[in-house]
Design a protein around this motif. Structure first.
Motif, PDB file in Angstrom:
ATOM      1  N   GLY A  69       0.797  -1.216   0.000  1.00 29.60           N
ATOM      2  CA  GLY A  69       0.000   0.000   0.000  1.00 29.60           C
ATOM      3  C   GLY A  69       0.833   1.271   0.000  1.00 29.60           C
ATOM      4  N   VAL A  70       0.246   2.305  -0.552  1.00 32.91           N
ATOM      5  CA  VAL A  70       0.855   3.640  -0.592  1.00 32.91           C
ATOM      6  C   VAL A  70       0.478   4.348   0.706  1.00 32.91           C
ATOM      7  N   PRO A  71       1.406   5.080   1.324  1.00 32.96           N
ATOM      8  CA  PRO A  71       1.063   5.819   2.545  1.00 32.96           C
ATOM      9  C   PRO A  71      -0.118   6.769   2.305  1.00 32.96           C
ATOM     10  N   MET A  72      -0.961   6.901   3.313  1.00 36.80           N
ATOM     11  CA  MET A  72      -2.181   7.698   3.189  1.00 36.80           C
ATOM     12  C   MET A  72      -1.910   9.133   2.737  1.00 36.80           C
ATOM     13  N   ALA A  73      -0.888   9.765   3.278  1.00 32.49           N
ATOM     14  CA  ALA A  73      -0.588  11.158   2.906  1.00 32.49           C
ATOM     15  C   ALA A  73      -0.259  11.263   1.419  1.00 32.49           C
ATOM     16  N   LYS A  74       0.458  10.293   0.889  1.00 31.52           N
ATOM     17  CA  LYS A  74       0.802  10.280  -0.536  1.00 31.52           C
ATOM     18  C   LYS A  74      -0.460  10.083  -1.392  1.00 31.52           C
ATOM     19  N   VAL A  75      -1.361   9.207  -0.943  1.00 32.79           N
ATOM     20  CA  VAL A  75      -2.609   8.986  -1.673  1.00 32.79           C
ATOM     21  C   VAL A  75      -3.412  10.286  -1.719  1.00 32.79           C
ATOM     22  N   CYS A  76      -3.479  10.998  -0.604  1.00 35.40           N
ATOM     23  CA  CYS A  76      -4.188  12.290  -0.569  1.00 35.40           C
ATOM     24  C   CYS A  76      -3.589  13.266  -1.574  1.00 35.40           C
ATOM     25  N   ASP A  77      -2.262  13.326  -1.608  1.00 38.24           N
ATOM     26  CA  ASP A  77      -1.591  14.215  -2.561  1.00 38.24           C
ATOM     27  C   ASP A  77      -1.913  13.837  -4.001  1.00 38.24           C
ATOM     28  N   LEU A  83      -7.573  15.514  -9.017  1.00 40.97           N
ATOM     29  CA  LEU A  83      -9.010  15.775  -8.976  1.00 40.97           C
ATOM     30  C   LEU A  83      -9.422  17.122  -8.391  1.00 40.97           C
ATOM     31  N   GLU A  84      -8.486  17.886  -7.878  1.00 43.01           N
ATOM     32  CA  GLU A  84      -8.842  19.154  -7.249  1.00 43.01           C
ATOM     33  C   GLU A  84      -9.624  20.039  -8.217  1.00 43.01           C
ATOM     34  N   GLU A  85     -10.757  20.539  -7.742  1.00 39.57           N
ATOM     35  CA  GLU A  85     -11.657  21.410  -8.495  1.00 39.57           C
ATOM     36  C   GLU A  85     -12.292  20.733  -9.715  1.00 39.57           C
ATOM     37  N   ARG A  86     -12.210  19.435  -9.795  1.00 42.32           N
ATOM     38  CA  ARG A  86     -12.846  18.683 -10.888  1.00 42.32           C
ATOM     39  C   ARG A  86     -14.235  18.233 -10.451  1.00 42.32           C
ATOM     40  N   ARG A  87     -15.045  17.871 -11.432  1.00 43.79           N
ATOM     41  CA  ARG A  87     -16.324  17.235 -11.153  1.00 43.79           C
ATOM     42  C   ARG A  87     -16.053  15.744 -11.046  1.00 43.79           C
ATOM     43  N   VAL A  88     -16.302  15.180  -9.861  1.00 43.80           N
ATOM     44  CA  VAL A  88     -15.952  13.797  -9.561  1.00 43.80           C
ATOM     45  C   VAL A  88     -17.217  13.046  -9.143  1.00 43.80           C
ATOM     46  N   TYR A  89     -17.388  11.842  -9.704  1.00 46.04           N
ATOM     47  CA  TYR A  89     -18.612  11.068  -9.496  1.00 46.04           C
ATOM     48  C   TYR A  89     -18.297   9.636  -9.091  1.00 46.04           C
ATOM     49  N   SER A  90     -19.218   9.056  -8.333  1.00 44.38           N
ATOM     50  CA  SER A  90     -19.144   7.631  -8.003  1.00 44.38           C
ATOM     51  C   SER A  90     -20.564   7.082  -7.945  1.00 44.38           C
ATOM     52  N   ASP A  91     -20.681   5.774  -7.862  1.00 48.72           N
ATOM     53  CA  ASP A  91     -22.022   5.188  -7.758  1.00 48.72           C
ATOM     54  C   ASP A  91     -22.391   4.883  -6.311  1.00 48.72           C
ATOM     55  N   ALA A  92     -21.548   5.307  -5.384  1.00 48.71           N
ATOM     56  CA  ALA A  92     -21.819   5.162  -3.944  1.00 48.71           C
ATOM     57  C   ALA A  92     -21.244   6.387  -3.238  1.00 48.71           C
ATOM     58  N   LYS A 102     -12.284  10.237   5.712  1.00 46.92           N
ATOM     59  CA  LYS A 102     -11.482   9.453   6.666  1.00 46.92           C
ATOM     60  C   LYS A 102     -10.022   9.401   6.227  1.00 46.92           C
ATOM     61  N   LEU A 103      -9.806   9.221   4.946  1.00 50.50           N
ATOM     62  CA  LEU A 103      -8.444   9.171   4.415  1.00 50.50           C
ATOM     63  C   LEU A 103      -7.702  10.476   4.702  1.00 50.50           C
ATOM     64  N   PHE A 104      -8.316  11.605   4.357  1.00 50.55           N
ATOM     65  CA  PHE A 104      -7.664  12.893   4.557  1.00 50.55           C
ATOM     66  C   PHE A 104      -7.467  13.200   6.040  1.00 50.55           C
ATOM     67  N   HIS A 105      -8.439  12.823   6.867  1.00 51.69           N
ATOM     68  CA  HIS A 105      -8.317  13.047   8.308  1.00 51.69           C
ATOM     69  C   HIS A 105      -7.174  12.214   8.889  1.00 51.69           C
ATOM     70  N   ALA A 106      -7.158  10.917   8.545  1.00 53.70           N
ATOM     71  CA  ALA A 106      -6.117  10.024   9.070  1.00 53.70           C
ATOM     72  C   ALA A 106      -4.723  10.459   8.630  1.00 53.70           C
ATOM     73  N   ALA A 107      -4.636  11.046   7.445  1.00 50.67           N
ATOM     74  CA  ALA A 107      -3.334  11.491   6.925  1.00 50.67           C
ATOM     75  C   ALA A 107      -2.961  12.881   7.432  1.00 50.67           C
ATOM     76  N   GLY A 108      -3.876  13.528   8.155  1.00 50.42           N
ATOM     77  CA  GLY A 108      -3.605  14.878   8.651  1.00 50.42           C
ATOM     78  C   GLY A 108      -3.556  15.914   7.543  1.00 50.42           C
ATOM     79  N   LYS A 109      -4.335  15.703   6.489  1.00 48.46           N
ATOM     80  CA  LYS A 109      -4.298  16.568   5.307  1.00 48.46           C
ATOM     81  C   LYS A 109      -5.444  17.573   5.236  1.00 48.46           C
ATOM     82  N   GLY A 110      -6.272  17.653   6.256  1.00 44.62           N
ATOM     83  CA  GLY A 110      -7.387  18.591   6.196  1.00 44.62           C
ATOM     84  C   GLY A 110      -8.489  18.064   5.300  1.00 44.62           C
ATOM     85  N   ARG A 111      -9.052  18.952   4.502  1.00 45.03           N
ATOM     86  CA  ARG A 111     -10.159  18.574   3.621  1.00 45.03           C
ATOM     87  C   ARG A 111      -9.656  18.355   2.197  1.00 45.03           C
ATOM     88  N   PRO A 112     -10.270  17.404   1.489  1.00 44.29           N
ATOM     89  CA  PRO A 112      -9.889  17.195   0.084  1.00 44.29           C
ATOM     90  C   PRO A 112     -10.290  18.391  -0.769  1.00 44.29           C
TER      91      PRO A 112
END
Length: 186
Positions: A69-77, A83-92, A102-112
């Motif tokens: 796995g990639v460290p959480m902080a790196k995944v946030c980056d 995706l910053e300022e993009r229109r992002v969609y999921s089916d859930a 949860k990812l951003f909080h656990a990595a100490g990165k604030g808000r996405p």
């Protein structure tokens, strides 16, 4: 703000409980541009919840996440970079926004730098001007969901689930070109 081009995202998680955490994420805007990574829970002291039934669905083990796995902080980056300022969609979107937070909080990165919206919002936006009756719209969406799932039958891995969403969007765009004539990248 970037030009309109929908991006799709999917998370897999340790379980569906309130104590779950993200273990894999994938995102992309075209079939040729899907990015995926396993997420290491190593730096997260709250990431203890694990469900064996969920493991059977996604096929990932906690050991795999710790080793590959990639460290959480790196995944946030990576996510903010793509995706910053993009229109992002999921089916859930409910679950995916929860795991994103949860990812951003656990990595100490604030808000996405982006919010995940439900893919049906994008599809309805596209189809609403074309289909007068709500029943027709819902039937068309259901038909497209089934057709896309037939093309991408695998699921419960983030990359495959993003591939399904892109297929769905591509099918809708091919069948119903943009009604106002503006170019939509897909």
């Amino acid at each position: 703000m970037h030009d309109f081009r929908p991006f799709f995202i999917d998370f897999e998680a340790s379980s569906l409980s309130g104590f779950s955490y993200p273990i894999e994420v994938a995102w992309g805007s075209t079939l040729d541009d899907i990015h995926s990574c396993l997420i290491s829970p190593a730096q997260c002291h709250d990431c203890l919840d694990w469900d064996d039934d969920s493991e059977l669905l996604h096929g990932l083990t906690r050991r795999q996440l710790l080793e590959q796995g990639v460290p959480m902080a790196k995944v946030c980056d990576l996510l903010n970079q793509a995706l910053e300022e993009r229109r992002v969609y999921s089916d859930a979107s409910g679950y995916d926004n929860l795991w994103l937070e949860k990812l951003f909080h656990a990595a100490g990165k604030g808000r996405p730098g982006f919010v995940i919206r439900h893919v049906d919002e994008l599809l309805c936006e596209r189809l609403a001007p074309l289909l007068v009756q709500r029943r027709e719209l819902m039937a068309a969406l259901e038909k497209m969901h089934h057709a896309a799932r037939a093309k991408v039958p695998r699921q419960h891995r983030a990359g495959w689930d993003v591939r399904f969403l892109i297929e769905l969007w591509d099918m809708v765009c091919r069948r119903w070109p943009d009604p106002d004539g503006t170019k939509t990248e897909n």
